[in-house]
Scaffold this active site. Sequence first.
Site, PDB file in Angstrom:
ATOM      1  N   LYS A   1      63.543  53.631  65.693  1.00 23.75           N
ATOM      2  CA  LYS A   1      64.955  53.361  65.960  1.00 23.75           C
ATOM      3  C   LYS A   1      65.615  52.582  64.804  1.00 23.75           C
ATOM      4  CE  LYS A   1      65.434  55.199  70.113  1.00 23.75           C
ATOM      5  NZ  LYS A   1      64.215  55.931  70.525  1.00 23.75           N
TER       6      LYS A   1
HETATM    7  C1  LIG Z   1      63.996  56.040  72.228  1.00 25.65           C
HETATM    8  C2  LIG Z   1      64.821  56.331  73.402  1.00 25.65           C
HETATM    9  C3  LIG Z   1      64.502  55.816  74.672  1.00 25.65           C
HETATM   10  C4  LIG Z   1      63.228  55.098  74.981  1.00 25.65           C
HETATM   11  O1  LIG Z   1      62.910  54.058  74.151  1.00 25.65           O
HETATM   12  P1  LIG Z   1      61.394  53.613  73.912  1.00 25.65           P
HETATM   13  O2  LIG Z   1      61.561  52.263  73.296  1.00 25.65           O
HETATM   14  O3  LIG Z   1      60.765  54.589  72.974  1.00 25.65           O
HETATM   15  O4  LIG Z   1      60.721  53.550  75.233  1.00 25.65           O
HETATM   16  C5  LIG Z   1      65.379  56.073  75.710  1.00 25.65           C
HETATM   17  N1  LIG Z   1      66.497  56.797  75.537  1.00 25.65           N
HETATM   18  C6  LIG Z   1      66.819  57.321  74.341  1.00 25.65           C
HETATM   19  C7  LIG Z   1      68.081  58.085  74.199  1.00 25.65           C
HETATM   20  C8  LIG Z   1      65.980  57.123  73.242  1.00 25.65           C
HETATM   21  O5  LIG Z   1      66.283  57.678  72.072  1.00 25.65           O
END
Ligand SMILES: *Cc1c(COP(=O)(O)O)cnc(C)c1O
Length: 395
Positions: free
Chosen positions: A186
């Site tokens: 992210k």
């Molecule tokens: C990455 C993501 C998640 C989940 O996040 P994690 O930290 O990987 O559990 C949820 N929703 C969206 C849109 C994402 O891109």
Amino acid sequence: MPGFEIFGDEERREVQDVLDTGVLFRYGFDQARKGHYKAALFEQELSRKIGSAHCHLCCSGTAALSIALAACGIGAGDEVIVPPFTFIATVEAILHAGAIPVFAEIDETLCLAPEEIENVLTPGTRAVLPVHMCGSMARIDEIKTLCDQKGLILIEDACQAVGATFGNKGLGTFGKAGCFSFDPVKTITCGEGGGVVTDDPEVYARADQYADHGHDHIGNDRGLEGHPILGLNYRISELNAAVGVAQLRKLDRILDIQRRNKRAIKEGMAALSDISFRKIPDQAGDSATFLSFFLPSEEKARKAAAELAKAGVDGCFYWYGNNWHYLKQWGHLHRMNGAAKMPVELMSVLPDFSRIQLPKSDRIMGKTISMQIKLSWTEDMIEKRIEKINQVLKG
Ligand SMILES: *Cc1c(COP(=O)(O)O)cnc(C)c1O
């Protein structure tokens, strides 16, 4: 999504602080931790940056979604409206809450379309959960207005959009709760981590409790704390939070570079008459993690995605054919017979997800390619990239 591209001494120093104390737990140990409360510090600084009254940092974005649903009182049998284009985590969190995901069409923002929400409302609808995909935003002001009119709870999945804004207001702060992810890919990362933001002190208190076995975190004696609600363990460790503290302080720089690089690529594609771009409700608020564009047809988009990859233009995603991000590809959701079976009561009211028809979303996703914007690109790399893109897409 490139926080990992710029790890440095800042992250190392924050992690070293934690290792020097030996306290990896975010609560208590007040003497031993020598003033280091990395999770609490991250929460304060994220709240300030996003413009929310409260933040609770937890172990993932998926956990943040589960916590937000629980803290907003959404559970057994409640219908929650979601888009079919998201990461599967959004849907997992709803199902594991015992609630029912109800899919509504997206529009050319690549996010839930407000006018489509009305088409799927029922007396069982409790909440709307729009997802701000690929660094940009849904028409969140209209969605918010609709939720207020209909008395629905608004929870934002802003996992991919930290730092993005609409009308100068941080994404994640429009509804009752907003969720962020700080997983390894992210915009900024804790290694693994997630955050729930809210302006509502009660939602915050329940989030903080739910994520730590229901403990109320009042008083100094952990053994004698109250536990007003049933919870789980969705805690983050101080080590992960420490990485996040350093990353969060780089967010503005990350956004600046992304915006500059995205602008250059987009301008470099201006002569491509076949290409149009994703609609962005507030350009100034785009976090610019991706440049998403449309080909005239699914056939042309599939071909272009393959040719871009072959030409070495890396980081181009054709989500419509990707197993992670679109309802059509979620075979496990179609069968629901994996190891973690849903409660029988829920199984009996769930729709057959393989039969859901979303022709508008199919049409839009079929023609969409998203290109990841990197921090490490040099001007020379951007120039070469633009050249290759034009070679592939003009033909
Ligand atoms: C990455 C993501 C998640 C989940 O996040 P994690 O930290 O990987 O559990 C949820 N929703 C969206 C849109 C994402 O891109």
